[in-house]
Design a protein around this motif. Structure first.
Motif, PDB file in Angstrom:
ATOM      1  N   PHE A   1       0.577  -1.277  -0.072  1.00 35.19           N
ATOM      2  CA  PHE A   1      -0.073   0.050  -0.350  1.00 35.19           C
ATOM      3  C   PHE A   1       1.150   1.291  -0.646  1.00 35.19           C
ATOM      4  CE2 PHE A   1      -3.741   2.189  -0.031  1.00 35.19           C
ATOM      5  CZ  PHE A   1      -3.685   3.024   0.767  1.00 35.19           C
ATOM      6  N   LEU A   2       0.819   1.862  -0.821  1.00 39.34           N
ATOM      7  CA  LEU A   2       1.237   2.837  -0.752  1.00 39.34           C
ATOM      8  C   LEU A   2       0.571   4.137  -0.745  1.00 39.34           C
ATOM      9  CD1 LEU A   2       2.331   2.673  -4.916  1.00 39.34           C
ATOM     10  CD2 LEU A   2       4.267   4.024  -2.876  1.00 39.34           C
ATOM     11  N   LYS A   3       1.382   5.466   0.706  1.00 41.88           N
ATOM     12  CA  LYS A   3       0.438   6.393   1.011  1.00 41.88           C
ATOM     13  C   LYS A   3       1.984   8.081   1.074  1.00 41.88           C
ATOM     14  CE  LYS A   3      -1.360   7.716   5.298  1.00 41.88           C
ATOM     15  NZ  LYS A   3      -2.303   8.173   4.620  1.00 41.88           N
ATOM     16  N   ILE A   4       1.526   8.842   0.948  1.00 42.30           N
ATOM     17  CA  ILE A   4       2.014   9.866   0.503  1.00 42.30           C
ATOM     18  C   ILE A   4       2.538  10.530   2.063  1.00 42.30           C
ATOM     19  CG2 ILE A   4       0.479  11.809   1.023  1.00 42.30           C
ATOM     20  CD1 ILE A   4       1.634  13.558  -0.727  1.00 42.30           C
ATOM     21  N   MET A   5       3.428  11.050   2.300  1.00 45.93           N
ATOM     22  CA  MET A   5       3.421  11.354   3.984  1.00 45.93           C
ATOM     23  C   MET A   5       4.489  12.632   3.011  1.00 45.93           C
ATOM     24  SD  MET A   5       6.939   9.097   4.313  1.00 45.93           S
ATOM     25  CE  MET A   5       7.735   9.255   4.863  1.00 45.93           C
ATOM     26  N   PHE A   6       5.407  13.441   2.863  1.00 43.22           N
ATOM     27  CA  PHE A   6       5.406  14.910   2.302  1.00 43.22           C
ATOM     28  C   PHE A   6       5.646  14.999   1.233  1.00 43.22           C
ATOM     29  CE2 PHE A   6       6.632  15.119   6.875  1.00 43.22           C
ATOM     30  CZ  PHE A   6       7.435  13.808   7.558  1.00 43.22           C
ATOM     31  N   SER A   7       5.460  16.649   0.755  1.00 46.65           N
ATOM     32  CA  SER A   7       5.471  17.176  -0.926  1.00 46.65           C
ATOM     33  C   SER A   7       6.124  18.621  -0.070  1.00 46.65           C
ATOM     34  CB  SER A   7       4.505  17.223  -1.581  1.00 46.65           C
ATOM     35  OG  SER A   7       5.298  17.746  -3.227  1.00 46.65           O
ATOM     36  N   TYR A   8       7.266  18.710  -1.346  1.00 42.46           N
ATOM     37  CA  TYR A   8       7.823  19.799  -1.278  1.00 42.46           C
ATOM     38  C   TYR A   8       7.441  20.442  -2.405  1.00 42.46           C
ATOM     39  CZ  TYR A   8      10.450  20.611   3.403  1.00 42.46           C
ATOM     40  OH  TYR A   8      10.551  20.196   4.205  1.00 42.46           O
ATOM     41  N   ASN A   9       7.352  22.069  -3.123  1.00 40.62           N
ATOM     42  CA  ASN A   9       7.146  23.085  -3.825  1.00 40.62           C
ATOM     43  C   ASN A   9       8.243  23.754  -3.825  1.00 40.62           C
ATOM     44  OD1 ASN A   9       5.549  25.939  -4.944  1.00 40.62           O
ATOM     45  ND2 ASN A   9       6.245  23.548  -6.834  1.00 40.62           N
ATOM     46  N   ASN A  10       8.664  24.468  -4.691  1.00 38.87           N
ATOM     47  CA  ASN A  10      10.637  24.875  -4.770  1.00 38.87           C
ATOM     48  C   ASN A  10      10.580  25.329  -3.210  1.00 38.87           C
ATOM     49  OD1 ASN A  10      10.526  26.075  -7.477  1.00 38.87           O
ATOM     50  ND2 ASN A  10       8.833  26.905  -7.221  1.00 38.87           N
ATOM     51  N   LYS A  11      11.079  24.290  -2.415  1.00 37.66           N
ATOM     52  CA  LYS A  11      11.581  24.345  -1.388  1.00 37.66           C
ATOM     53  C   LYS A  11      10.371  24.566  -0.069  1.00 37.66           C
ATOM     54  CE  LYS A  11      15.213  27.630  -1.961  1.00 37.66           C
ATOM     55  NZ  LYS A  11      16.326  27.839  -1.618  1.00 37.66           N
ATOM     56  N   GLU A  12       9.665  24.854  -0.150  1.00 41.84           N
ATOM     57  CA  GLU A  12       8.522  25.092   0.572  1.00 41.84           C
ATOM     58  C   GLU A  12       7.953  23.358   0.754  1.00 41.84           C
ATOM     59  OE1 GLU A  12       5.475  28.400   0.034  1.00 41.84           O
ATOM     60  OE2 GLU A  12       4.498  27.804   1.478  1.00 41.84           O
ATOM     61  N   LEU A  13       7.492  23.153   1.990  1.00 40.76           N
ATOM     62  CA  LEU A  13       6.596  22.055   2.604  1.00 40.76           C
ATOM     63  C   LEU A  13       5.098  22.698   2.015  1.00 40.76           C
ATOM     64  CD1 LEU A  13       6.591  19.100   3.946  1.00 40.76           C
ATOM     65  CD2 LEU A  13       6.482  20.874   6.174  1.00 40.76           C
ATOM     66  N   ILE A  14       4.395  21.402   1.509  1.00 37.78           N
ATOM     67  CA  ILE A  14       2.700  21.844   1.240  1.00 37.78           C
ATOM     68  C   ILE A  14       2.107  20.313   1.871  1.00 37.78           C
ATOM     69  CG2 ILE A  14       3.357  23.506  -0.659  1.00 37.78           C
ATOM     70  CD1 ILE A  14       3.761  21.124  -2.434  1.00 37.78           C
ATOM     71  N   ILE A  15       3.007  19.332   1.708  1.00 41.30           N
ATOM     72  CA  ILE A  15       2.213  18.582   2.366  1.00 41.30           C
ATOM     73  C   ILE A  15       2.811  17.863   3.477  1.00 41.30           C
ATOM     74  CG2 ILE A  15       0.885  16.311   1.588  1.00 41.30           C
ATOM     75  CD1 ILE A  15       1.118  17.728  -0.909  1.00 41.30           C
ATOM     76  N   ASN A  16       1.689  17.646   4.307  1.00 49.12           N
ATOM     77  CA  ASN A  16       2.580  17.243   5.375  1.00 49.12           C
ATOM     78  C   ASN A  16       1.411  16.037   6.547  1.00 49.12           C
ATOM     79  OD1 ASN A  16       4.149  16.410   7.312  1.00 49.12           O
ATOM     80  ND2 ASN A  16       4.600  18.342   8.426  1.00 49.12           N
ATOM     81  N   GLU A  17       1.643  14.718   5.375  1.00 51.05           N
ATOM     82  CA  GLU A  17       0.677  13.893   6.330  1.00 51.05           C
ATOM     83  C   GLU A  17       0.623  13.314   7.470  1.00 51.05           C
ATOM     84  OE1 GLU A  17      -2.181  12.351   4.011  1.00 51.05           O
ATOM     85  OE2 GLU A  17      -1.699  14.559   3.407  1.00 51.05           O
ATOM     86  N   THR A  18       0.174  12.873   8.034  1.00 53.31           N
ATOM     87  CA  THR A  18       0.205  12.227   9.693  1.00 53.31           C
ATOM     88  C   THR A  18       0.878  10.920   9.468  1.00 53.31           C
ATOM     89  OG1 THR A  18      -2.095  12.557   9.581  1.00 53.31           O
ATOM     90  CG2 THR A  18      -0.814  11.365  11.627  1.00 53.31           C
ATOM     91  N   VAL A  19       2.404  11.624  10.556  1.00 54.40           N
ATOM     92  CA  VAL A  19       3.567  10.997  10.053  1.00 54.40           C
ATOM     93  C   VAL A  19       4.317  10.968  11.325  1.00 54.40           C
ATOM     94  CG1 VAL A  19       5.868  10.496   8.729  1.00 54.40           C
ATOM     95  CG2 VAL A  19       3.860  11.237   7.446  1.00 54.40           C
ATOM     96  N   PRO A  20       4.895  10.288  11.818  1.00 57.84           N
ATOM     97  CA  PRO A  20       5.268  10.302  13.380  1.00 57.84           C
ATOM     98  C   PRO A  20       6.453  11.943  12.831  1.00 57.84           C
ATOM     99  CG  PRO A  20       5.336   8.399  13.401  1.00 57.84           C
ATOM    100  CD  PRO A  20       4.805   8.542  11.476  1.00 57.84           C
TER     101      PRO A  20
END
Lengths: 115, 117
Positions: free
Chosen positions: B42-61
């Protein structure tokens, strides 16, 4: 809640048979994108197709074809005349309108093609 | 000419250790992602950055900390590794822009198989 459902866990076929993989999605957005990815035994994820919510035309690429039906929220994938090299896990994924491309994957369908 | 590369490919370590996974893309994309694939695939997103800026921060420890020194690199640092962190971690990049957030297809790296013993 799971937004992408791939009900088939595993499909086994003999070479040259056709195989159809089902994908049902759920979203309230009017703008969204649907994707299929292939993960062969080597483990990498290979992009196959992207379809936006405003384009319901079916698409064919070689032995691959996709059937997008908004009325049933489905984006099914057919491999025609399967080959052993098609053996892989296939993932359907959804990206909703304002989500920065966050892919929400289905659980995947393992396709096993035997000679 | 690897489009999205990750190092290392395999990582075996003991519980409690700290480790990092590096990702680089040469596609000129502005957006990068980290996904986790568990033992059931199962694949689940953890984080995403756009131009060095954090834009997605899923529920991750918060033991997981991404860092993007520039838009071509996105690294993942994991502190105090636990058995449950064992998985394959995929980096991806996309031409996604603020005006077309959902549209860009993502190109994935080869994955890093992390095994915590």
């Amino acid at each position: 809640a799971q937004k992408v459902t791939q009900a088939q866990t595993e499909i086994s076929v003999v070479e040259k048979e056709d195989v159809t993989l089902d994908c049902v999605y759920e979203t309230r957005d009017t703008t969204y994108y649907l994707f299929w990815y292939k993960q062969p035994p080597s483990g990498e994820l290979v992009f196959l197709i992207r379809r936006n919510s405003f384009d319901e035309q079916n698409e064919i690429s070689g032995r691959y074809s996709w059937n997008f039906q908004k009325s049933t929220s489905s984006f099914n994938f057919t491999i025609t005349a399967s080959q052993v090299v098609d053996s892989a896990v296939y993932f359907c994924a959804l990206s909703e309108g304002v989500s920065w491309g966050k892919l929400q994957f289905g659980a995947g369908t393992q396709v096993v093609v035997t000679p | 000419d690897t489009a999205v590369s990750q190092t290392p490919k395999y990582l075996v370590t003991q519980m409690g250790n700290d480790k990092s996974i590096k990702c680089e893309q040469n596609l000129g994309h502005d957006t990068m992602y980290w996904y986790k694939q568990d033992s059931k695939k199962f694949l689940k997103i953890m984080f995403s950055y756009n131009n060095k800026e954090l834009i997605i921060n899923e529920t991750v420890p918060n033991r997981f900390s991404p860092k993007s020194p520039d838009k071509a690199h996105l690294n993942l640092h994991i502190n105090s590794l636990e058995l449950g962190d064992s998985a394959v971690y995929f980096c991806a990049s996309s031409p996604t822009t603020p005006s077309e957030q959902a549209s860009g297809e993502q190109y994935f790296g080869p994955g890093t198989r992390l095994t915590v013993t």
